[in-house]
Scaffold this motif. Structure first.
Motif, PDB file in Angstrom:
ATOM      1  N   GLU A 108      11.731  30.427   2.944  1.00 36.51           N
ATOM      2  CA  GLU A 108      12.792  31.331   2.356  1.00 36.51           C
ATOM      3  C   GLU A 108      14.408  30.662   2.920  1.00 36.51           C
ATOM      4  O   GLU A 108      14.149  30.607   4.153  1.00 36.51           O
ATOM      5  CB  GLU A 108      12.783  32.824   2.810  1.00 36.51           C
ATOM      6  CG  GLU A 108      11.705  33.208   1.835  1.00 36.51           C
ATOM      7  CD  GLU A 108      11.520  34.706   2.060  1.00 36.51           C
ATOM      8  OE1 GLU A 108      12.333  35.406   2.482  1.00 36.51           O
ATOM      9  OE2 GLU A 108      10.535  35.256   1.627  1.00 36.51           O
ATOM     10  N   SER A 157      24.979  28.240   4.780  1.00 35.25           N
ATOM     11  CA  SER A 157      25.211  27.576   3.360  1.00 35.25           C
ATOM     12  C   SER A 157      26.695  27.587   2.912  1.00 35.25           C
ATOM     13  O   SER A 157      27.135  26.542   2.529  1.00 35.25           O
ATOM     14  CB  SER A 157      24.216  28.295   2.437  1.00 35.25           C
ATOM     15  OG  SER A 157      24.084  27.514   1.217  1.00 35.25           O
ATOM     16  N   LYS A 199      22.696  32.487   5.006  1.00 40.95           N
ATOM     17  CA  LYS A 199      23.931  32.490   4.053  1.00 40.95           C
ATOM     18  C   LYS A 199      25.118  32.010   4.721  1.00 40.95           C
ATOM     19  O   LYS A 199      25.691  31.208   4.061  1.00 40.95           O
ATOM     20  CB  LYS A 199      23.803  33.980   3.634  1.00 40.95           C
ATOM     21  CG  LYS A 199      25.178  34.073   2.726  1.00 40.95           C
ATOM     22  CD  LYS A 199      25.403  35.636   2.266  1.00 40.95           C
ATOM     23  CE  LYS A 199      26.292  35.698   0.923  1.00 40.95           C
ATOM     24  NZ  LYS A 199      26.466  37.316   0.504  1.00 40.95           N
ATOM     25  N   TRP A 224      18.678  29.923   1.978  1.00 42.72           N
ATOM     26  CA  TRP A 224      20.026  30.043   1.088  1.00 42.72           C
ATOM     27  C   TRP A 224      20.482  28.964   0.496  1.00 42.72           C
ATOM     28  O   TRP A 224      20.417  27.766   0.761  1.00 42.72           O
ATOM     29  CB  TRP A 224      21.134  30.860   2.003  1.00 42.72           C
ATOM     30  CG  TRP A 224      20.660  32.187   2.273  1.00 42.72           C
ATOM     31  CD1 TRP A 224      19.774  32.590   3.466  1.00 42.72           C
ATOM     32  CD2 TRP A 224      20.905  33.397   1.668  1.00 42.72           C
ATOM     33  NE1 TRP A 224      19.611  33.979   3.421  1.00 42.72           N
ATOM     34  CE2 TRP A 224      20.337  34.476   2.576  1.00 42.72           C
ATOM     35  CE3 TRP A 224      21.768  33.896   0.771  1.00 42.72           C
ATOM     36  CZ2 TRP A 224      20.497  35.660   2.294  1.00 42.72           C
ATOM     37  CZ3 TRP A 224      22.026  35.182   0.414  1.00 42.72           C
ATOM     38  CH2 TRP A 224      21.292  35.956   1.177  1.00 42.72           C
ATOM     39  N   THR A 280      28.054  31.410  -6.372  1.00 44.16           N
ATOM     40  CA  THR A 280      27.536  32.411  -5.625  1.00 44.16           C
ATOM     41  C   THR A 280      26.597  31.605  -4.550  1.00 44.16           C
ATOM     42  O   THR A 280      26.264  30.567  -4.606  1.00 44.16           O
ATOM     43  CB  THR A 280      26.540  33.295  -6.233  1.00 44.16           C
ATOM     44  OG1 THR A 280      25.719  32.394  -7.211  1.00 44.16           O
ATOM     45  CG2 THR A 280      27.314  33.947  -7.528  1.00 44.16           C
ATOM     46  N   CYS A 281      26.162  32.405  -3.474  1.00 45.87           N
ATOM     47  CA  CYS A 281      25.322  32.126  -2.504  1.00 45.87           C
ATOM     48  C   CYS A 281      23.949  33.062  -2.460  1.00 45.87           C
ATOM     49  O   CYS A 281      24.426  34.332  -2.370  1.00 45.87           O
ATOM     50  CB  CYS A 281      25.866  31.958  -1.041  1.00 45.87           C
ATOM     51  SG  CYS A 281      24.734  31.253   0.061  1.00 45.87           S
ATOM     52  N   ARG A 282      23.067  32.541  -2.945  1.00 53.30           N
ATOM     53  CA  ARG A 282      21.840  33.215  -3.260  1.00 53.30           C
ATOM     54  C   ARG A 282      20.375  33.047  -2.214  1.00 53.30           C
ATOM     55  O   ARG A 282      20.281  31.775  -2.016  1.00 53.30           O
ATOM     56  CB  ARG A 282      21.378  33.546  -4.762  1.00 53.30           C
ATOM     57  CG  ARG A 282      22.638  33.950  -5.390  1.00 53.30           C
ATOM     58  CD  ARG A 282      22.410  34.348  -6.803  1.00 53.30           C
ATOM     59  NE  ARG A 282      21.508  33.248  -7.671  1.00 53.30           N
ATOM     60  CZ  ARG A 282      22.126  32.751  -8.523  1.00 53.30           C
ATOM     61  NH1 ARG A 282      23.335  32.745  -8.984  1.00 53.30           N
ATOM     62  NH2 ARG A 282      21.389  31.886  -9.406  1.00 53.30           N
ATOM     63  N   PRO A 283      19.645  33.831  -2.096  1.00 51.18           N
ATOM     64  CA  PRO A 283      18.343  33.456  -1.329  1.00 51.18           C
ATOM     65  C   PRO A 283      17.556  32.393  -2.201  1.00 51.18           C
ATOM     66  O   PRO A 283      17.460  33.146  -3.438  1.00 51.18           O
ATOM     67  CB  PRO A 283      17.635  34.809  -0.821  1.00 51.18           C
ATOM     68  CG  PRO A 283      18.374  35.742  -1.809  1.00 51.18           C
ATOM     69  CD  PRO A 283      19.639  35.441  -2.198  1.00 51.18           C
ATOM     70  N   VAL A 284      16.751  31.708  -1.793  1.00 53.20           N
ATOM     71  CA  VAL A 284      15.735  30.872  -2.646  1.00 53.20           C
ATOM     72  C   VAL A 284      14.617  30.818  -1.878  1.00 53.20           C
ATOM     73  O   VAL A 284      14.619  30.981  -0.355  1.00 53.20           O
ATOM     74  CB  VAL A 284      16.414  29.450  -3.014  1.00 53.20           C
ATOM     75  CG1 VAL A 284      17.626  29.785  -3.885  1.00 53.20           C
ATOM     76  CG2 VAL A 284      16.994  28.698  -1.869  1.00 53.20           C
ATOM     77  N   GLU A 344      34.186  31.958  -5.265  1.00 57.97           N
ATOM     78  CA  GLU A 344      33.343  33.220  -5.818  1.00 57.97           C
ATOM     79  C   GLU A 344      34.252  33.548  -6.978  1.00 57.97           C
ATOM     80  O   GLU A 344      33.473  34.087  -8.245  1.00 57.97           O
ATOM     81  CB  GLU A 344      33.409  34.420  -4.924  1.00 57.97           C
ATOM     82  CG  GLU A 344      32.407  34.172  -3.678  1.00 57.97           C
ATOM     83  CD  GLU A 344      32.303  35.379  -3.066  1.00 57.97           C
ATOM     84  OE1 GLU A 344      31.242  35.884  -2.786  1.00 57.97           O
ATOM     85  OE2 GLU A 344      33.394  35.675  -2.510  1.00 57.97           O
ATOM     86  N   PRO A 367      21.640  25.620  -8.688  1.00 59.18           N
ATOM     87  CA  PRO A 367      21.511  25.308  -7.353  1.00 59.18           C
ATOM     88  C   PRO A 367      22.179  24.010  -6.822  1.00 59.18           C
ATOM     89  O   PRO A 367      21.873  22.998  -7.278  1.00 59.18           O
ATOM     90  CB  PRO A 367      20.286  25.793  -7.104  1.00 59.18           C
ATOM     91  CG  PRO A 367      19.412  25.247  -8.015  1.00 59.18           C
ATOM     92  CD  PRO A 367      19.970  25.507  -9.059  1.00 59.18           C
TER      93      PRO A 367
END
Length: 64
Positions: free
Chosen positions: A6, A29, A26, A8, A48-52, A43, A17
């Motif tokens: 996991e 990143s 986060k 970010w 956006t910054c999201r978990p991957v 933004e 991405p």
């Protein structure tokens, strides 16, 4: 063999991405993408910054 981890990532306004922005948290990143003070401007543009989840698989020798 493969491993899933996991991380970010920053996503562009189209939802794609940015691979080079992959980091374990986060804050890193975002910091590697742009200085924290201007992140709000990105933004507003739709970034956006999201978990991957990232799957790591070793390539066969000689493959790129």
């Amino acid at each position: 063999m493969s491993t899933t981890v996991e991380m970010w990532a920053v996503f562009d306004p189209e939802g794609k991405p940015l691979g080079w922005s992959l980091r374990p948290n986060k804050e890193w990143s975002i910091e590697d993408f742009v200085t924290s003070s201007s992140w709000g401007n990105y933004e507003k543009q739709g970034y956006t910054c999201r978990p991957v989840r990232v799957t790591i698989e070793e390539l066969p020798q000689g493959e790129k």
